[in-house]
Design a protein around this motif. Sequence first.
Motif, mmCIF file in Angstrom:
data_model
loop_
_atom_site.group_PDB
_atom_site.id
_atom_site.type_symbol
_atom_site.label_atom_id
_atom_site.label_comp_id
_atom_site.label_asym_id
_atom_site.label_seq_id
_atom_site.Cartn_x
_atom_site.Cartn_y
_atom_site.Cartn_z
ATOM 1 N N VAL A 1 43.198 -54.561 -11.881
ATOM 2 C CA VAL A 1 43.126 -54.205 -13.304
ATOM 3 C C VAL A 1 41.660 -54.036 -13.710
ATOM 4 O O VAL A 1 41.296 -53.057 -14.381
ATOM 5 C CB VAL A 1 43.845 -55.255 -14.184
ATOM 6 C CG1 VAL A 1 43.498 -55.087 -15.655
ATOM 7 C CG2 VAL A 1 45.351 -55.167 -13.981
ATOM 8 N N GLY A 2 40.823 -54.958 -13.296
ATOM 9 C CA GLY A 2 39.396 -54.846 -13.601
ATOM 10 C C GLY A 2 38.771 -53.601 -12.990
ATOM 11 O O GLY A 2 37.939 -52.940 -13.619
ATOM 12 N N ARG A 3 39.170 -53.279 -11.782
ATOM 13 C CA ARG A 3 38.641 -52.080 -11.108
ATOM 14 C C ARG A 3 39.104 -50.810 -11.815
ATOM 15 O O ARG A 3 38.343 -49.853 -11.941
ATOM 16 C CB ARG A 3 39.073 -52.052 -9.640
ATOM 17 C CG ARG A 3 38.500 -53.153 -8.791
ATOM 18 C CD ARG A 3 37.066 -52.937 -8.390
ATOM 19 N NE ARG A 3 37.000 -51.747 -7.558
ATOM 20 C CZ ARG A 3 36.046 -50.828 -7.656
ATOM 21 N NH1 ARG A 3 35.065 -50.972 -8.501
ATOM 22 N NH2 ARG A 3 36.058 -49.767 -6.884
ATOM 23 N N GLU B 1 39.809 -50.564 -15.022
ATOM 24 C CA GLU B 1 39.027 -50.499 -16.261
ATOM 25 C C GLU B 1 37.627 -49.964 -15.971
ATOM 26 O O GLU B 1 37.123 -49.097 -16.700
ATOM 27 C CB GLU B 1 38.950 -51.871 -16.913
ATOM 28 C CG GLU B 1 40.271 -52.334 -17.483
ATOM 29 C CD GLU B 1 40.286 -53.790 -17.906
ATOM 30 O OE1 GLU B 1 41.208 -54.141 -18.659
ATOM 31 O OE2 GLU B 1 39.397 -54.565 -17.488
ATOM 32 N N ALA B 2 37.002 -50.462 -14.911
ATOM 33 C CA ALA B 2 35.654 -50.024 -14.542
ATOM 34 C C ALA B 2 35.629 -48.547 -14.153
ATOM 35 O O ALA B 2 34.601 -47.882 -14.308
ATOM 36 C CB ALA B 2 35.113 -50.881 -13.396
ATOM 37 N N GLY C 1 37.277 -46.250 -15.653
ATOM 38 C CA GLY C 1 37.606 -45.434 -16.808
ATOM 39 C C GLY C 1 39.095 -45.248 -17.046
ATOM 40 O O GLY C 1 39.498 -44.337 -17.759
ATOM 41 N N GLN C 2 39.898 -46.107 -16.463
ATOM 42 C CA GLN C 2 41.358 -46.014 -16.583
ATOM 43 C C GLN C 2 41.903 -47.196 -17.383
ATOM 44 O O GLN C 2 42.835 -47.884 -16.965
ATOM 45 C CB GLN C 2 41.995 -45.961 -15.186
ATOM 46 C CG GLN C 2 41.568 -44.782 -14.344
ATOM 47 C CD GLN C 2 41.973 -43.466 -14.966
ATOM 48 O OE1 GLN C 2 43.057 -43.336 -15.525
ATOM 49 N NE2 GLN C 2 41.098 -42.477 -14.873
ATOM 50 N N ALA C 3 41.336 -47.420 -18.565
ATOM 51 C CA ALA C 3 41.709 -48.587 -19.368
ATOM 52 C C ALA C 3 43.181 -48.552 -19.789
ATOM 53 O O ALA C 3 43.851 -49.591 -19.793
ATOM 54 C CB ALA C 3 40.813 -48.689 -20.598
ATOM 55 N N GLY C 4 43.688 -47.386 -20.150
ATOM 56 C CA GLY C 4 45.094 -47.283 -20.549
ATOM 57 C C GLY C 4 46.026 -47.632 -19.412
ATOM 58 O O GLY C 4 47.004 -48.379 -19.590
ATOM 59 N N ALA D 1 45.262 -49.442 -16.809
ATOM 60 C CA ALA D 1 45.067 -50.872 -16.532
ATOM 61 C C ALA D 1 45.879 -51.723 -17.509
ATOM 62 O O ALA D 1 46.526 -52.699 -17.104
ATOM 63 C CB ALA D 1 43.590 -51.240 -16.619
ATOM 64 N N ALA D 2 45.875 -51.355 -18.781
ATOM 65 C CA ALA D 2 46.615 -52.122 -19.796
ATOM 66 C C ALA D 2 48.121 -52.050 -19.540
ATOM 67 O O ALA D 2 48.826 -53.062 -19.655
ATOM 68 C CB ALA D 2 46.289 -51.611 -21.187
#
Length: 147
Positions: A91-93, A95-96, A98-101, A103-104
């Motif tokens: 999940v952290g990777r 987000e890093a 640029g895939q925050a959606g 990841a959430a």
Amino acid sequence: MQTLFGRPYAEVHPLTDREAVREADRWGLLERAKPEDLRAFPLNFMDMPGKYLFHCLRQLTWRVGPTASRVLSLLGSSFEEAWGHNRTHLVGRLEAAGQAGLAADYAGFYLCAWDFYRSGYAGSDAARQAVRHGVRVLEAGRRLAQG
């Protein structure tokens, strides 16, 4: 990654063709998230009582689970980085990268499924939320695989 027993995996089974790994991951994202399946999936379970939603989540888990690793592979992570870590790290990777959606939704799938489990499989709202998150994960993975 630390080897606890035996020789390191890279020595036993070296991965020299990184592009072949990425293509396999691309295929996995496309194959496990066919649009017709994703459209039909929620409809097959929307009127089921809560206790039967467990079956739905089991069908989603084996599709959703590898999505984070496959996406990271497509985005250029090494095999070891994409496939060698737990979900929290992935999940952290994401987000890093640029895939925050994504990841959430990936985290949301597991957190809502956990809430469903903790409810004794009675909290159908949590299960339905998990299904929504799971389908969104698969859709996002498919979009990325299509380029």
